[in-house]
Design a protein around this motif. Structure first.
Motif, PDB file in Angstrom:
ATOM      1  N   GLY A 242       0.879  -1.141  -0.121  1.00 23.70           N
ATOM      2  CA  GLY A 242      -0.049   0.135   0.218  1.00 23.70           C
ATOM      3  C   GLY A 242       0.972   1.248   0.241  1.00 23.70           C
ATOM      4  N   GLY A 243       0.236   2.471  -0.535  1.00 21.14           N
ATOM      5  CA  GLY A 243       0.821   3.653  -0.006  1.00 21.14           C
ATOM      6  C   GLY A 243       0.247   4.603  -1.387  1.00 21.14           C
ATOM      7  N   PHE A 244       0.848   5.533  -1.428  1.00 21.04           N
ATOM      8  CA  PHE A 244       0.506   6.745  -2.299  1.00 21.04           C
ATOM      9  C   PHE A 244       1.458   6.875  -3.521  1.00 21.04           C
ATOM     10  CE2 PHE A 244      -1.868   7.376   1.603  1.00 21.04           C
ATOM     11  CZ  PHE A 244      -2.954   8.142   1.179  1.00 21.04           C
ATOM     12  N   PRO A 245       0.945   7.521  -4.742  1.00 17.34           N
ATOM     13  CA  PRO A 245       1.842   7.310  -5.953  1.00 17.34           C
ATOM     14  C   PRO A 245       3.341   8.289  -5.588  1.00 17.34           C
ATOM     15  CG  PRO A 245      -0.265   7.556  -6.697  1.00 17.34           C
ATOM     16  CD  PRO A 245      -0.411   7.528  -5.015  1.00 17.34           C
ATOM     17  N   SER A 246       3.006   9.297  -4.874  1.00 16.18           N
ATOM     18  CA  SER A 246       4.304  10.279  -4.992  1.00 16.18           C
ATOM     19  C   SER A 246       5.203   9.675  -3.661  1.00 16.18           C
ATOM     20  CB  SER A 246       3.742  11.471  -4.363  1.00 16.18           C
ATOM     21  OG  SER A 246       3.066  11.822  -3.277  1.00 16.18           O
ATOM     22  N   GLN A 247       4.542   8.645  -2.854  1.00 14.94           N
ATOM     23  CA  GLN A 247       5.184   8.206  -1.831  1.00 14.94           C
ATOM     24  C   GLN A 247       6.123   6.923  -2.282  1.00 14.94           C
ATOM     25  OE1 GLN A 247       2.759   6.110   1.361  1.00 14.94           O
ATOM     26  NE2 GLN A 247       3.722   7.436   2.800  1.00 14.94           N
ATOM     27  N   ARG A 248       5.536   6.326  -3.242  1.00 16.92           N
ATOM     28  CA  ARG A 248       6.090   4.983  -3.876  1.00 16.92           C
ATOM     29  C   ARG A 248       7.205   5.243  -4.873  1.00 16.92           C
ATOM     30  NH1 ARG A 248       3.620   0.153  -2.597  1.00 16.92           N
ATOM     31  NH2 ARG A 248       5.408  -0.941  -3.776  1.00 16.92           N
ATOM     32  N   PHE A 249       6.764   6.389  -5.712  1.00 16.28           N
ATOM     33  CA  PHE A 249       7.526   6.743  -6.877  1.00 16.28           C
ATOM     34  C   PHE A 249       7.995   8.294  -6.785  1.00 16.28           C
ATOM     35  CE2 PHE A 249       4.203   3.841  -8.087  1.00 16.28           C
ATOM     36  CZ  PHE A 249       4.926   2.814  -8.282  1.00 16.28           C
ATOM     37  N   MET A 250       9.217   8.511  -6.522  1.00 17.87           N
ATOM     38  CA  MET A 250       9.821  10.018  -6.270  1.00 17.87           C
ATOM     39  C   MET A 250       9.699  10.633  -7.466  1.00 17.87           C
ATOM     40  SD  MET A 250      10.365   9.851  -3.246  1.00 17.87           S
ATOM     41  CE  MET A 250      11.256  11.467  -3.310  1.00 17.87           C
ATOM     42  N   GLU A 251       9.651  10.270  -8.743  1.00  8.27           N
ATOM     43  CA  GLU A 251       9.387  10.991  -9.892  1.00  8.27           C
ATOM     44  C   GLU A 251       7.872  11.776  -9.992  1.00  8.27           C
ATOM     45  OE1 GLU A 251      10.086   7.932  -9.865  1.00  8.27           O
ATOM     46  OE2 GLU A 251       9.412   6.968 -11.813  1.00  8.27           O
ATOM     47  N   LEU A 252       7.024  11.087  -9.264  1.00  4.22           N
ATOM     48  CA  LEU A 252       5.619  11.976  -9.011  1.00  4.22           C
ATOM     49  C   LEU A 252       5.441  13.083  -8.175  1.00  4.22           C
ATOM     50  CD1 LEU A 252       3.356   8.834  -9.520  1.00  4.22           C
ATOM     51  CD2 LEU A 252       3.972  10.456 -11.060  1.00  4.22           C
TER      52      LEU A 252
END
Length: 433
Positions: free
Chosen positions: A90-100
């Protein structure tokens, strides 16, 4: 990140706040239902960011706050409830992918609510973020089907499973199943709701979605970024360091009362602000300046001249510059004092008396209990440093006193001295007009 949808949903839950009375005993009060504001990516169905507000109606400040929290990298929450967390996937996009982090969108779809179409909101989206706004026709929720379905999923999988669920009508069977027989102790507290909501949003992003052919929103985001090489737009670096520019500036004029020995200053929401530069510059008296502010912490504002020259951070005079407070709390205090302009002086004991007054009213009114909850959150959650305005990433971890679902009625005390008097600035006889 091409098209995102935004909407606000009033949670169908009866909630409580737990406080300690002066004798140290815990007391629980039922508050009004709260608003949940969410921004969802259409392509991946992922929740990009959200914001919870305790106000009876959400405002343009809440909409802008949701945009700020969505653009910035999602900060991890410290969970205190047993068995509650992000999980392995689980998580949020900007939390899992720094490019976001600070990635922007091209289209922002919302409804025609007054807060959504306010000048501040439209300017923040069009001028600061640099996207198109699509409000659609009135009374047409089908124009935003993905966010509407998300709220339906949230109500079915989250709200309906908790005690105090009010349902979508008096005949809703789930309402009868979640009855608490008036036992307020079974209601969720605000701290518990925040942690459960964070975990639920993170779990939703990692749950297979039928509209994505059984894939999870986070998996679709990863495939789009790493597999298809999606082209993203990011917020410029200068705007990341100046998120306060998202707010529409407040225009005011520099005033000075030389006969009374009061140096140049500005008045913002009935409180005087100044700094060493402004107080020593008589050439700016009578000129219009622009004030950018963080509605969550009004201890300081940032001032600019009409030509864009920055004057710097102006600090509120007296105790207003020491106690953390938001715009709603200041307005409530101004109303409670019942005095005229410039006659209101914030004293050390006033906030304690104000919270105690709301605590007594909370026994009879959910509105008063909500006001007390907002006051305690504003005093506890506001940043302690006044040198930076506003904070780039909000601290989502719960305060130490609230980590167990309990908050105290005593607000944090300012630095010594304990009693803070308004600063009276004077000009010596060497002043030359």
């Amino acid at each position: 990140m091409e098209v995102v949808e935004f909407d606000a949903h009033r949670l169908d839950l009866r909630l409580k706040i737990v406080v300690q009375d002066p004798l140290g005993y815990e007391q629980a009060f039922e508050i009004e239902r709260v608003w949940l504001l969410v921004i969802l990516d259409v392509y991946s169905r992922a929740v990009l960011g959200y914001h919870i507000t305790l106000a009876p109606e959400y405002s343009r400040y809440d909409v802008i706050r949701t945009i700020e929290k969505t653009l910035a990298p999602h900060a991890k929450m410290v969970f205190t409830l047993p068995g509650v967390g992000y999980g392995s996937d689980g998580g949020f996009p900007s939390q899992r992918f720094m490019e976001l982090s600070y990635a922007t969108w091209q289209w922002f779809k919302l409804d025609n609510a007054k807060a959504n179409l306010a000048e501040d909101t439209v300017q923040a989206l069009c001028e600061f973020v640099g996207c198109f706004v699509n409000a659609g026709a009135t009374h047409t929720p089908d124009d935003r089907p993905y966010i509407e379905r998300f709220f339906g999923t949230l109500a079915q999988g989250f709200s309906a499973r908790l005690p105090g669920y009010v349902g979508n009508g008096p005949k809703d069977l789930r309402r009868a199943l979640s009855v608490t027989n008036g036992d307020i102790r079974l209601f969720l507290s605000i701290t518990e709701l925040e942690q459960l909501m964070e975990a639920s949003m993170a779990s939703y992003n990692a749950t297979p979605h039928s509209g994505l052919h059984g894939h999870t929103p986070l998996a679709v985001v990863e495939q789009s970024l790493r597999g298809r090489g999606a082209v993203l737009n990011w917020l410029p670096e200068r705007k990341r360091r100046a998120m306060y520019l998202m707010q529409t500036p407040k225009r005011t004029r520099v005033r000075s009362y030389l006969a009374q020995g009061i140096r140049p200053h500005v008045t913002f929401y009935q409180v005087r602000y100044t700094n060493a530069i402004l107080a020593a510059s008589a050439v700016w008296i009578g000129k219009e300046i622009r004030l950018y502010y963080n509605s969550q912490d009004l201890r300081t504002v940032r001032a600019f001249l009409a030509d864009g020259t920055e004057i710097g951070v102006l600090k509120a005079q007296g105790a207003w510059g020491e106690y953390p407070h938001d715009l709603a709390l200041r307005r409530a205090i101004m109303t409670a004092t019942g005095r005229k302009r410039f006659g209101r002086v914030l004293e050390d004991s006033f906030l304690s008396d104000y919270v105690e007054h709301k605590r007594k009213e909370a026994k009879r009114s959910r509105r008063a209990a909500s006001d007390m909850a907002r006051t305690l959150r504003a005093l506890a959650d506001a940043p302690t440093a006044t040198s930076t305005l506003p904070p780039q990433v909000q601290n989502t971890s719960a305060p130490a006193a609230a980590s167990e679902g309990v908050v105290t009625t005593q607000p944090p005390q300012p630095p010594a001295p304990q009693r803070i008097e308004p600063i009276k600035l004077r000009i010596g006889s060497g002043y030359v007009s």
